[in-house]
Design an enzyme around this catalytic site. Structure first.
Site, mmCIF file in Angstrom:
data_model
loop_
_atom_site.group_PDB
_atom_site.id
_atom_site.type_symbol
_atom_site.label_atom_id
_atom_site.label_comp_id
_atom_site.label_asym_id
_atom_site.label_seq_id
_atom_site.Cartn_x
_atom_site.Cartn_y
_atom_site.Cartn_z
ATOM 1 N N GLU B 47 -2.100 -1.780 0.588
ATOM 2 C CA GLU B 47 -3.254 -2.641 0.866
ATOM 3 C C GLU B 47 -4.583 -2.143 0.290
ATOM 4 O O GLU B 47 -5.557 -2.880 0.285
ATOM 5 C CB GLU B 47 -3.371 -2.954 2.362
ATOM 6 C CG GLU B 47 -3.583 -1.775 3.271
ATOM 7 C CD GLU B 47 -2.281 -1.230 3.831
ATOM 8 O OE1 GLU B 47 -1.224 -1.418 3.195
ATOM 9 O OE2 GLU B 47 -2.330 -0.592 4.906
ATOM 10 N N ASN B 48 -4.622 -0.913 -0.208
ATOM 11 C CA ASN B 48 -5.847 -0.507 -0.897
ATOM 12 C C ASN B 48 -6.043 -1.283 -2.201
ATOM 13 O O ASN B 48 -7.155 -1.381 -2.706
ATOM 14 C CB ASN B 48 -5.876 1.008 -1.141
ATOM 15 C CG ASN B 48 -4.626 1.528 -1.820
ATOM 16 O OD1 ASN B 48 -3.506 1.098 -1.528
ATOM 17 N ND2 ASN B 48 -4.811 2.442 -2.732
#
Lengths: 232, 218
Positions: B47-48
């Site tokens: 999710e970064n």
């Protein structure tokens, strides 16, 4: 004529105008893609009572963590602050405020802030402590909470390459929050590893167009690794 | 016997389908990547801002600018893409991720999940977990069924601050695979050698036990 040339030649110049009590939005995720020299400059300036908006607060002794050492931070707006003992200590002692914000909501708050959108509805956080005091509205049978966007007096950003006009390219996952942060500062300062002449970067591959960038500086970076994992 | 961490990962991996985009949380969920069935292609979302996460790098490949959501150094697979965190969470919030696997402290019969905060003890933050549970339709929670002291973590009502409300339908513990439906836990499968009675006794929330509860096979 300087025209669109955003390049400044010192970190003093890059952060000139930062004052006590201001809000600073910082790019980076963990220690990846953080504007480490701009942070170091804020420490050097000793500016106090800052509200810092950043996904994390660095670690003890590096990244945004260094701003805790002289109690420069009044409030952090972050999604995850677990890597930092001094942070925990100041938080538990009531010396530091924290507004825990879901990571996607935080990214969207910056994006919306930079795009002139004052607030947005999201399902994230509905029914949780994050929703306390926030407007709830139902759309198509599902509940959403109203989240206000964020803008900063300053945004500090780490890019890979930029041309002198401030068109920025990020490298790998060091992109993270940097493009949104870049849009959301009244004064956006970008530090990069390399500055090139306008025309050298492919216009279609620019991540942050120069319109968002006020000051640009080239620096050298430690790029500390938080979790060094290798395969054997 | 209660499932090992590896067995939990193996069981979750059976939910994968060819062509799935999958987000794996920190801890046991990460291990699922080791058990993708032969010949099946899945792409891991971090999710970064990474779709197509590969294995850990060799010493020579280590790159400080290439990390996953656990802040670990990683590589990319062929066909990966990298983007901003806003783009990443647009994928998550927009329901584009096919399967999300994450851990929890507690779940309850209303599908609520508590996974990010123990008041007075642990103040770390939710990271992307609130976005993931609110945005994904297909979520599997992996967790231990009870605490070391035998206290159930499958409850009528979560006691800790929630990460998400009414969003969990599938739970895999070290003792059982359970689905949440109409305000109850439905016991679907049990770990090898674990009795229905043991599972029921370690489940505080209402549990419905079908006539036949198959044993997982490894």
């Amino acid at each position: 004529m300087s025209g669109f040339n955003k390049v400044v030649n010192s970190y003093e110049e890059a952060m000139a105008g930062l004052k006590d009590g201001m809000t600073v939005i910082a790019g980076g995720f963990g220690l990846c893609g953080i504007p480490e020299n701009l942070i170091a400059q804020v420490k050097k300036m000793g500016t106090k009572d800052l509200t810092i908006v950043s996904n994390n607060c660095g670690v003890d002794g590096f990244g945004l963590g260094v701003l805790l050492e002289d109690r420069q931070v009044k409030k952090m707006v972050s999604s995850y602050v677990g890597e930092n003992a001094l942070f925990m200590k100041q938080l538990l002692a009531g010396e530091l405020e924290v507004e825990l914000t879901p990571q996607g909501t935080l990214a969207e708050k910056m994006r919306a802030g930079g795009a002139g959108i004052p607030a947005f509805y999201t399902a994230t956080g509905y029914g949780t402590p994050v929703a306390e005091g926030k407007d709830v509205r139902e759309f198509n049978g599902r509940n959403y909470i109203l989240e206000e966007s964020i803008t900063g007096d300053f945004a500090i950003v780490k890019g890979w390459k930029a041309d002198k006009f401030g068109n920025v390219v990020y490298r790998h996952t060091a992109q993270n929050f940097n493009p949104m942060a870049a849009t959301a500062g009244k004064i956006t300062v970008v530090e990069v590893e390399e500055i090139v002449e306008p025309g050298e970067l492919d216009p279609a591959h620019i991540h942050t167009p120069g319109i968002y960038v006020d000051r640009l500086i080239v620096g050298t970076f430690e790029k500390r690794i938080e979790q060094r994992t290798v395969r054997t | 016997m209660a499932l090992t961490r590896e067995q939990i990962a193996i069981r979750v991996a059976r939910e994968l389908q060819d062509g799935f985009y999958v987000n794996l949380g920190i801890g046991i969920p990460t291990l699922v990547a080791n058990y993708v069935p032969e010949g099946m292609e899945v792409m891991l979302q971090s999710e970064n801002g990474l779709l197509g996460m590969g294995q850990f790098p060799t010493e020579d490949e280590i790159d400080a600018d290439m990390i996953n959501a656990g802040k670990q150094t990683v590589t990319t697979v062929t066909g990966a893409s990298i983007f901003s965190s806003a783009e990443s969470f647009a994928m998550i919030r927009g329901g584009h991720v096919d399967l999300t696997v994450l851990g929890a402290f507690e779940v309850d019969t209303s599908g609520n999940i508590a996974s990010y905060m123990i008041p007075g003890k642990l103040i770390k933050g939710m990271g992307g977990a609130m976005d993931l549970v609110a945005g994904a339709d297909n979520i599997i929670v992996t967790m231990t069924h009870a605490s070391k002291h035998g206290e159930s973590k499958l409850l009528t009502k979560c006691s800790l601050p929630l990460t998400g409300a009414g969003c969990i339908k599938k739970v895999l513990t070290d003792l059982a695979y359970i689905e949440i439906e109409d305000g109850a836990f439905i016991l679907k499968e049990r770990a090898p050698g674990v009795s229905v009675e043991e599972i029921v006794s370690k489940t505080e929330g209402k549990m419905i036990v079908p006539d036949h509860v198959p044993e997982m096979v490894f």
